[in-house]
Enzyme design. Structure first.
Site, PDB file in Angstrom:
ATOM      1  N   GLU A 280     -20.187  26.535  99.984  1.00 35.50           N
ATOM      2  CA  GLU A 280     -19.900  26.145  98.602  1.00 35.50           C
ATOM      3  C   GLU A 280     -18.468  25.628  98.540  1.00 35.50           C
ATOM      4  OE1 GLU A 280     -21.200  25.570  94.662  1.00 35.50           O
ATOM      5  OE2 GLU A 280     -22.310  26.138  96.470  1.00 35.50           O
ATOM      6  N   ASP A 464     -21.532  28.028  90.721  1.00 34.37           N
ATOM      7  CA  ASP A 464     -21.987  29.065  91.651  1.00 34.37           C
ATOM      8  C   ASP A 464     -23.384  29.555  91.280  1.00 34.37           C
ATOM      9  OD1 ASP A 464     -19.440  29.131  93.047  1.00 34.37           O
ATOM     10  OD2 ASP A 464     -18.664  30.098  91.250  1.00 34.37           O
TER      11      ASP A 464
END
Length: 479
Positions: A280, A464
């Site tokens: 990420e 997220d």
């Protein structure tokens, strides 16, 4: 396709039954279903199905903190900082730098994250923020947020490695396991300054809701828990690894950052190759550092990447990719430009017969739409995955369990082209089939609009949550 039609038919039957039970609800229910937003939400619901082979154990690391969330304008006023001209700063060294950088990004309505270098000044700001009436404390850090989101699924066991202090440990879901080596005496605090669409600070008016994040976070900045994370995998035996926090190293000196990146590459290389790794990304400012992440073996070591429009543009600028001359996005990012850059990443840095790379998947998210891009033959259930990510964006921003069509709106273009470089296809959006698929040289694209929250309750951690939900519904094919 017949399964989707059957599900839509069942939804219609269920709606009819509800109208019989409660006639007073019927006009509202029918109105929701007839609206573009209602039709999209119903189509997503039909499309979102669990993969045939899901995850059981997910290990997440390595950045974790406590987020202090409050109104940006109110904190700046409490600190006595007057509105002025915006100016971007790669690192914040003072209150003056803070107010200039904030104004710069608020004017664009863009998310950003910065390191605050002055310890004493940051502690003063953090104390003011945490004591401000209405300030809220949450789980923070990309790894902890992804772990917390995944932990909402009782069938999953989650391992979280990161600098976990007493407050963060208290906030974490019971389903999240933290190794003892990951615990520390003090929490790392990140300040999340939020603003709403149309909110003003001096002459600056925000075009949409977003947030500005800053911290003086030394534990996460040095990736202190990376080796603990990798060494914990043997005992935990995950079937998916999620890695984040590389962006936190921007607060380090260039030499320290370069050394730590090489150590990170060595640690990631120790993860067994049969365990897929998702990376990420987050807001960055140093093009050389981003270029190193792309070229110095980080991208080839991971199977999947999650990123937003700011990170995508910065990536292509740092590596000399397509549309690198574009200074910034104007309004909703052009779908053709975005898909050109995504295609280039997988073609130049992804897995091919000739290239030793594991990268086969990118989950791109921006406010108005999402695109999931995969190299053919490696990932399944991506229609469900991209739809689930988009649904999560709408529900989390509005703090609702399901999509409330009265609280969301469609911001994505109703027509777009799939490339600005090659001969493109022109696509018209159909609310009854909101996930659009196209193909380009062995690479599949799955696009869906987002039902954008009109008055978002909380924007922090949205990316997220989107990536976590997309991963939850994704299936990796055994090779």
């Amino acid at each position: 396709m017949w399964q989707r039609s059957a599900c839509v038919g069942l939804l219609a039957l269920a709606l009819g039954y509800l109208c019989l039970l409660g006639p007073e609800l019927c006009p509202e229910l029918l109105g929701a279903l007839r609206s573009r937003e209602g039709r999209m939400a119903a189509a997503w619901q039909a499309a979102i199905v669990r993969p045939a082979r899901g995850w059981a154990r997910v290990a997440v690391g390595v950045n974790a903190c406590v987020d202090v969330v409050l109104s940006a304008v109110k904190l700046l006023e409490a600190l006595g900082l007057e509105p002025g001209d915006g100016k971007n700063h790669a690192v914040l060294n003072s209150g003056q730098d803070l107010k200039e950088a904030f104004a710069h990004f608020m004017e664009k309505g863009a998310a950003a994250e910065r390191f605050f270098s002055d310890t004493e000044a940051f502690h003063h700001i953090a104390r003011t923020a945490s004591e401000y009436p209405g300030a809220q404390l949450y789980v923070g850090g990309n790894a902890a947020l992804i772990g917390q989101k995944l932990a909402a699924n009782p069938d999953l066991k989650i391992l979280l490695c990161g600098p976990v202090g007493p407050k963060l440990h208290e906030l974490l879901d019971d389903n999240v396991v933290v190794p003892p080596e990951s615990m520390q005496e003090r929490d790392e605090f990140h300040l999340i300054l939020e603003y709403q669409a149309g909110e003003e600070w001096g002459q600056v008016r925000a075009p949409n809701a977003n947030r500005f994040i800053f911290s003086h976070d030394l534990s996460n900045g040095a990736l202190n828990m990376l080796e603990v994370f990798v060494s914990s995998l043997d005992e935990f035996q995950p079937d998916l690894v999620v890695l984040s926090g590389l962006h936190m190293m921007e607060g380090q000196t260039k030499e320290m950052r370069q050394r730590r990146l090489m150590e990170a590459v060595a640690s990631i290389s120790d993860i067994p190759t049969d365990i897929p790794i998702h990376l990420e990304l987050a807001s960055m400012t140093d093009q050389d550092f981003m270029s190193n992440i792309i070229h110095q073996q980080v991208f080839p070591l991971v199977n999947s990447i999650g990123l937003n429009e700011q990170e995508l543009l910065f990536l292509t600028q740092s590596a000399g990719g397509p549309h690198a001359s574009l200074a910034s996005w104007s309004g909703v990012p052009d779908v053709g430009i975005v898909s050109d850059i995504l295609f280039w990443i997988l073609k130049e840095h992804g897995k091919t017969a000739e290239r030793a790379s594991d990268l086969t998947r990118i989950h791109f998210h921006t406010l108005a739409y999402h695109i999931l891009v995969t190299v053919d033959g490696y990932w399944g259930n991506q229609v469900a995955a991209v739809a689930a990510g988009a649904r999560a964006a709408g529900t989390q921003a509005c703090a609702t369990e399901t999509i409330d069509t009265s609280k969301v709106f469609l911001k994505a273009p109703l027509e777009f082209v799939t490339s600005q470089i090659e001969a493109p296809s022109k696509i018209s959006l159909n609310p009854d089939e909101p996930v659009v698929h196209w193909h380009r040289e062995g690479i599949s694209f799955h696009f869906t609009p987002v039902l954008v929250c009109k008055d978002p309750i909380r924007t922090v951690g949205l990316g997220d949550a989107i990536s976590a939900e997309g991963l939850l519904y994704s299936e990796v094919y055994p090779q």
